[in-house]
Design an enzyme around this catalytic site. Structure first.
Site, mmCIF file in Angstrom:
data_model
loop_
_atom_site.group_PDB
_atom_site.id
_atom_site.type_symbol
_atom_site.label_atom_id
_atom_site.label_comp_id
_atom_site.label_asym_id
_atom_site.label_seq_id
_atom_site.Cartn_x
_atom_site.Cartn_y
_atom_site.Cartn_z
ATOM 1 N N CYS A 159 -1.306 -31.767 30.951
ATOM 2 C CA CYS A 159 -1.024 -33.002 31.687
ATOM 3 C C CYS A 159 -1.027 -32.677 33.183
ATOM 4 O O CYS A 159 -0.004 -32.275 33.738
ATOM 5 C CB CYS A 159 0.328 -33.561 31.248
ATOM 6 N N CYS A 353 -7.114 -44.314 34.242
ATOM 7 C CA CYS A 353 -5.983 -43.647 34.878
ATOM 8 C C CYS A 353 -5.848 -44.062 36.335
ATOM 9 O O CYS A 353 -6.836 -44.125 37.074
ATOM 10 C CB CYS A 353 -6.145 -42.135 34.780
#
Length: 429
Positions: A159, A353
């Site tokens: 991440c 995103c």
């Protein structure tokens, strides 16, 4: 009548429960097992860590929404899954039986794999609201007594977006506090290059993020494998392409925030046929486990192999929209099983995103998330910061109202040409 249990009430689990309630019959039961009854919007944690949000602003009490949607909530949390018995043992000693189970636990944070790592040791975290609040206290001390900062992600991390976000948000907060000139910043990452993101880049994320780091006077070290964290410094090896050590860096740091590697949570780890060696859930293209075929999984706890060989281990992120596509596929497939049909829905695993930088940001769309892609696009601008704020408010409203996907979200995605499901095949082969 089927009883479907969702294990975990984070981003994937909460929406999973709502969407199951939408597609199952009224006679079917839906239950959620979670540690506590509060939903916390994790993407806002970087803002919490610099004082731009309070805990109350990013949390939702799930009790009213679950009651309104006829979803049973078990806040005791899970102690152990007994998959062969179709049963989840809770922390208070009771158990919940199920016909179908969706594992949406999120990850366990593997801070213990590196010496001196994690809250309570020598680094901060934005992975949990409690960590972010502790990071805010450390931020206040940094402003009062400025010194060097290290931000990034360690070996095995998957991440990376929040690490970049926090570097730029912290930089903006330090400028606002008029102490940025006293704080040297270094971005230390296991990625083979800036902007890799565990995805081998999306569009020109390499160029955009390198330019953004330069413009904010943030130095970087890639291919970094952290040896250990000490009080006042980060010790990391920078590796060559063949995995040999190029340079060992001792980077001074009075404030360190690096994202950890993940692993599966203890309640589901080490179940043969269900998990891989890291404890992530093994699923097929229908989000279904092949050994325990009444078990599905969505979100960060799903096992996805890395993109390819890199000098330092780098995982693949599970972005929010990718998780929501897993959710929609899983809900569709469980509803089909409950009707005596076979699963046929596959998530698109598209990535949409918004990476906020405090006063700007970078957005990217990857369709699908894992290459080769049909769409591979990235852009930047002040609009990204505004869009991220809007998304936060929208998503929290969605959680509070108990709505999986309002009509205007469906319409917006349709206009953008973004689908959650691949075209359904009507043959059951």
């Amino acid at each position: 009548m089927a009883h479907v249990v969702v294990l975990g009430a984070g981003l994937g689990g909460t929406i999973m429960a709502y969407e199951l309630r939408d597609v199952l019959s009224r006679e079917d039961r839906v239950s959620v097992i979670n540690k506590g009854s509060v939903y916390s919007f994790v993407p806002s944690n970087p803002w919490v860590a610099v004082g731009w949000r309070e805990r109350e602003a990013i949390e939702v009490d799930l009790v009213p929404a679950c009651k309104r949607r006829d979803i049973a909530l078990y806040p005791q949390g899970a102690k152990r899954l007994h998959a062969a018995e179709n049963r989840v043992e809770l922390n208070d000693g009771t158990s919940v039986d199920y016909d179908y189970l969706v594992i949406a636990t999120g990850p366990e944070l593997a801070f213990d794999e590196i010496e001196g790592f994690g809250p309570g040791a020598h680094t901060q975290s934005v992975c949990h609201i409690d960590h972010a609040l502790a990071a805010k206290d450390a931020f206040d001390k940094l402003v009062a007594k400025p010194g060097p900062v290290v931000i990034g992600a360690v070996q095995g991390a998957s991440c990376f977006g929040p690490a970049y976000e926090f570097a730029f948000i912290l930089e903006k907060a330090l400028r606002d506090a008029k102490v940025r000139d006293k704080v040297p910043m270094t971005f230390v990452t296991s990625e083979p290059y800036i902007g890799h993101l565990g995805l081998d880049g999306v569009g020109d994320t390499k160029g955009l993020l390198e330019a953004a780091l330069r413009s904010k006077h943030i130095k970087w070290i890639t291919n970094a494998k952290v040896q250990k964290f000490e009080d006042g410094k980060v010790i990391a090896d920078e590796l060559n392409e063949d995995g040999s050590v190029k340079t060992t860096h001792e980077v001074p740091s009075t404030y360190t925030m690096m994202l950890p590697a993940f692993r599966g949570v203890e309640a589901v780890r080490d179940i043969e046929g269900l998990t891989n060696p890291r404890g992530f859930i093994l699923v097929d293209r229908h989000q279904q486990n092949q050994k325990f075929q009444n078990v599905f999984s969505v979100g960060v706890c799903v096992a996805i192999p890395p993109m390819g060989k890199t000098p330092v281990p780098v995982g693949v992120p599970k972005t929010g929209f990718m998780i929501e596509s897993m959710v929609t596929a899983t809900a569709t497939n469980i509803a089909r099983l409950a009707r005596g049909e076979t699963p046929n829905a596959e998530g698109t695993w598209n990535a949409v995103c918004l990476a906020d930088f405090g006063d700007g940001g970078i957005a990217f769309v990857a369709q699908p998330q894992i290459p080769p892609r049909n769409v591979n696009w990235s852009s930047q601008g002040k609009w990204v910061h505004a869009a991220k704020i809007g998304f936060e408010k929208y998503f929290l409203h969605k959680i509070k109202s108990g709505t999986a996907e309002p009509f205007y979200e469906k319409l917006a995605l349709q206009v953008l040409g973004i689908d959650k499901l691949k075209a359904v095949k009507f043959d059951d082969e």
